[in-house]
Structure formats: C-alpha cells, structure tokens
Design a protein around this motif. Structure first.
Motif, short mmCIF file in Angstrom:
data_model
loop_
_atom_site.label_atom_id
_atom_site.label_comp_id
_atom_site.label_asym_id
_atom_site.label_seq_id
_atom_site.Cartn_x
_atom_site.Cartn_y
_atom_site.Cartn_z
N GLU A 246 0.82 -1.21 0.00
CA GLU A 246 0.00 0.00 0.00
C GLU A 246 0.86 1.26 0.00
O GLU A 246 0.48 2.28 -0.59
CB GLU A 246 -0.93 -0.01 1.21
N ASP A 251 -1.42 4.56 -1.23
CA ASP A 251 -2.71 4.57 -0.54
C ASP A 251 -2.70 5.66 0.54
O ASP A 251 -1.84 5.67 1.42
CB ASP A 251 -2.97 3.20 0.11
N PRO A 252 -3.65 6.60 0.51
CA PRO A 252 -3.62 7.69 1.50
C PRO A 252 -3.94 7.25 2.92
O PRO A 252 -3.64 7.97 3.87
CB PRO A 252 -4.68 8.67 0.97
N GLU A 253 -4.59 6.09 3.11
CA GLU A 253 -4.96 5.61 4.44
C GLU A 253 -3.88 4.76 5.11
O GLU A 253 -4.07 4.29 6.23
CB GLU A 253 -6.25 4.80 4.36
N SER A 255 -0.96 5.52 6.30
CA SER A 255 -0.29 6.10 7.46
C SER A 255 -1.04 5.76 8.75
O SER A 255 -0.43 5.42 9.77
CB SER A 255 -0.18 7.62 7.31
N ARG A 256 -2.36 5.83 8.71
CA ARG A 256 -3.16 5.49 9.90
C ARG A 256 -2.98 4.01 10.26
O ARG A 256 -2.85 3.66 11.44
CB ARG A 256 -4.64 5.78 9.63
N ARG A 257 -2.94 3.16 9.25
CA ARG A 257 -2.77 1.73 9.52
C ARG A 257 -1.39 1.44 10.11
O ARG A 257 -1.26 0.61 11.01
CB ARG A 257 -2.97 0.94 8.23
#
Length: 413
Positions: A246, A251-253, A255-257
């Motif tokens: 990712e 994938d922009p999400e 970092s949160r993961r």
C-alpha cells in the motif's frame, strides 16, 4: 488457626508421602533401559503440549466428569476441579465445596478457573489459601504488566495473552493471573484469551503429566500463552506485507494503519519482553525448589520460544518504523511534485494572462480615441477639421504600435 495448622501438617504429610513415592518409583525404574524411559517421557510431553500431536494409543484414564468449557466473556464464572494422581476425581459446584473437598483429600490438587471474578470470590480464595493481599489486589484491578512474584510457597504470575482477529485485522490482548501453591492452581482471566479449557483438556488427557502437580499446570499455561503468540506473529507479518504494498501504491490511508499497528506492536513488546526474564527466574529456582527434570526441559523450550517471539516483535516494530519513514519520504516527494506541477501551471497561466492583458491594452487605445471623437460635440476643435479623420486613425496606429513594442520588449507577447 487450628485448622490452618492442621492443613499445614497435612501438607507436610503429603510432601513426605510424595517423596517416598518418588524414591520408590525411581528404584523400580533402575532396572529399565535409560533410553526407553527418556523416550517414554518425551512422548508424554509431546502428547500433552502439542495440540496437533497424535493421541496416545493407550486410552486415557477414566474421569468421573468431563471438563466444562470456560466461557470467554462471561463474568464471575467459576470452573473448579479436584485431581488426584493426575485424574479428575470431582467437579465441585462452588468454591465452598472445593475448599471442603480439598481438606478431605490431603493428597489432592485443586484447579480453580475464574473469569472476571467478583471481589468476594477473590477474598474467599485469599482466606482459604493464604494468598498475599498485594497479589489479590493486582488480580482485582488487572491491567498489570507481566511479572513473576513469590510469596512464601505461592507463586503469583501475570501473563498477557494475545490473539489475532482476522476481520478487523488487529491484535486483541487479554490478561491472565495465576496463583500456584503446593496443592492448588487458581487462574483469573481478564479477557477472552487464552483458552484455558483447551489446556485443561490436554492436561487431563495426559494424567502422567498432570500428576506432577501444580508446577506442571503452570508450565502448560505458559506454553499455551506462548503458543498463542504464533498466529499473532503470522497475522502481523501479513499485515506488514500488505502495508508495504500500500505504501508504494500510494494509498492515502496507509499512514493510519501503520500507526495503529505500531501501537499494537508496543503492546506486544510489553507482553513478550518481560516473559524472558520471568522464565529465566523460574529456571534459576530449579535446584532450590526441586523442580522435576522433565518440567525443566519443558520450561527451557518455552523460554526459547518466548525469546524467538520477542525478537520477531522487535523486528516488526523496527520494520514499521522504517516503513513509516519511507512512507513519509514518498508523501513528501509526492507533495513536492504536486507543488511543482501547480507552480508550473500557475506560471503558464500567468503567461497567458500577460498576453491577454497586453492585447486588451492594445485594443483599448483605439477604442478610447474612437470614443472621444465619437461624442459629436459641436465645439470640438477637430470635429470640422479636414485632416481630423486621418489624424485620429494615425493616432490610433501610433498608440497601438507603441504599446505593442513595449509589451514585446517585456516578453509579454
């Protein structure tokens, strides 16, 4: 007080009987082949501690009552059983019955399992088995770090179990407190993990192991908790592989993961790293407390697994830190590229605005002259002049040409 002294005397009698029985057993085995005895002991441990091992050909010893499963999320549930020589002899319905039957059977061992117990239950256990108030307080409040403490003849062990949840792709942590005494084992669970009913079944299916006493139960619980880390490690490894994909896919999400998984790895480190010191502390007391030789081998094996798991978790945390750095670098590069593209687009737009403004100014000059001379006032000096029209046209041409030359020199055209 008299009852406590009677119990202490009964414990001494049981210890003496156990010592005599052990000596007699050793004398009987002197005539056997050492290699066959060693292989037989190993087979017992493999059957008891490996969930996927092949069951023994010899049928297990009969039990009066099968073990009831311990619910994962039901509060104040008590699972109690009394054992003698590795075989379950009774399943008391309450803690009071367990205490009474244990007093009536001086050579028995009680294994009591509690899930989120009430304060009254813990106080009754503390009064019956002389549990230290500090250990009882820890068991009540939970949220303790993994540790091993000895209070007289009683061991107090805190473990952090873990399980991997496939649907949300996250790690769920549970807490387990274990009191181990000469003739009792008390487990207090705060959370769904670990599955102690499976540990109880494996131990009861191998009475040769269970008859070694409370220490064997403790080591089996330790082995179950450590084995529970294996699927967690596999699940986290898969998550890290997906995150790497990712990251390079943008994938922009992601970092949160990465952040959420990093926090889980911090909790995983807190669960596994203290176990290494705890197991070394247990191994240091082998000679002092006369631990069975097979239990010593088992404990060393568990210590090896814990060390391996702890190293993997440390590697996961470092890998996530590196991935987060790479992701930040890629995001910065992407932002720089976007800013550069915006700057180039702004420059091109500015150039177009310059051209449009230049032509607008050039066209505005003849419009201004034509507007002035189109007002048709009678007293305009040039209105009735014979050369008025050529003069106006010439003025428009001169102004437009001058503006064009000026804008051209400034590279606006």
């Amino acid at each position: 007080m008299s009852e406590r002294r009677a119990r202490s005397a009964s414990k001494d009698t049981r210890a003496t009987r156990a010592t005599r029985a052990t000596r007699a057993t050793r004398n009987q085995e002197d005539g056997k082949d050492a290699k066959e005895a060693k292989e037989a002991r190993k087979s017992v441990w493999r059957r008891a501690l490996a969930p996927q091992a092949t069951p023994s050909a010899r049928p297990p010893a009969p039990r009066p009552d099968p073990p009831a499963p311990e619910p994962a999320d039901v509060g104040s549930v008590v699972q109690a059983a009394l054992y003698r020589d590795g075989v379950r002899v009774s399943t008391p319905a309450s803690l009071a019955d367990t205490f009474r039957e244990l007093r009536e059977q001086p050579d028995g061992m009680a294994w009591i399992g509690l899930a989120r117990p009430t304060e009254a239950e813990l106080h009754s256990l503390a009064a019956e088995f002389d549990l230290h108030p500090l250990a009882v307080e820890d068991a009540m409040e939970a949220h303790q770090r993994p540790k091993l403490e000895r209070y007289g003849d009683t061991l107090f062990v805190v473990l952090r179990a873990a399980r991997y949840l496939d649907a949300p792709e996250e790690v769920d942590f549970g807490e387990l407190h274990v009191f181990v005494g000469p003739d009792f084992v008390i487990t207090v669970r705060h959370g769904a993990a670990p599955d102690l009913s499976a540990v109880r079944r494996r131990m009861e299916d191998t009475p040769e192991l269970l008859k070694l006493g409370a220490e064997a139960v403790l080591y089996a619980i330790l082995d179950s908790v450590v084995d529970g880390y294996v699927p967690v490690v596999s699940g986290v490894q898969n998550d890290i592989d997906e995150i790497e994909t990712e990251v390079f896919r943008g994938d922009p999400e992601v970092s949160r993961r990465i952040y959420e998984l990093s926090r889980e790895m911090v909790e995983f480190q807190r669960a596994t790293r203290p176990l290494v010191g705890m197991l070394h502390g247990l191994m240091a007391g082998f000679a002092k407390y006369g631990t069975d030789e097979e239990l010593q081998r088992y404990l060393r094996d568990v210590a090896d697994h814990v060390t391996h798991t702890s190293e993997r978790v440390d590697g996961f945390r470092q890998a996530l830190t590196d991935i987060l750095t790479v992701n930040a670098t890629l995001v910065t590069q992407q932002q720089n590229a976007e800013m550069r593209a915006l700057a180039e687009a702004g420059f091109e737009q500015n150039e177009e605005i310059k051209k449009i403004s230049s032509w607008a100014a050039i066209l505005f000059a003849p419009t201004l002259v034509g507007t002035i001379y189109g007002m048709n006032f009678d007293r305009m000096p040039e209105l009735h002049w014979v050369l008025g029209y050529p003069f106006a046209i010439l003025l428009m041409a001169v102004v437009c040409t001058s503006l064009y030359v000026i804008f051209k020199r400034k590279d606006w055209l």
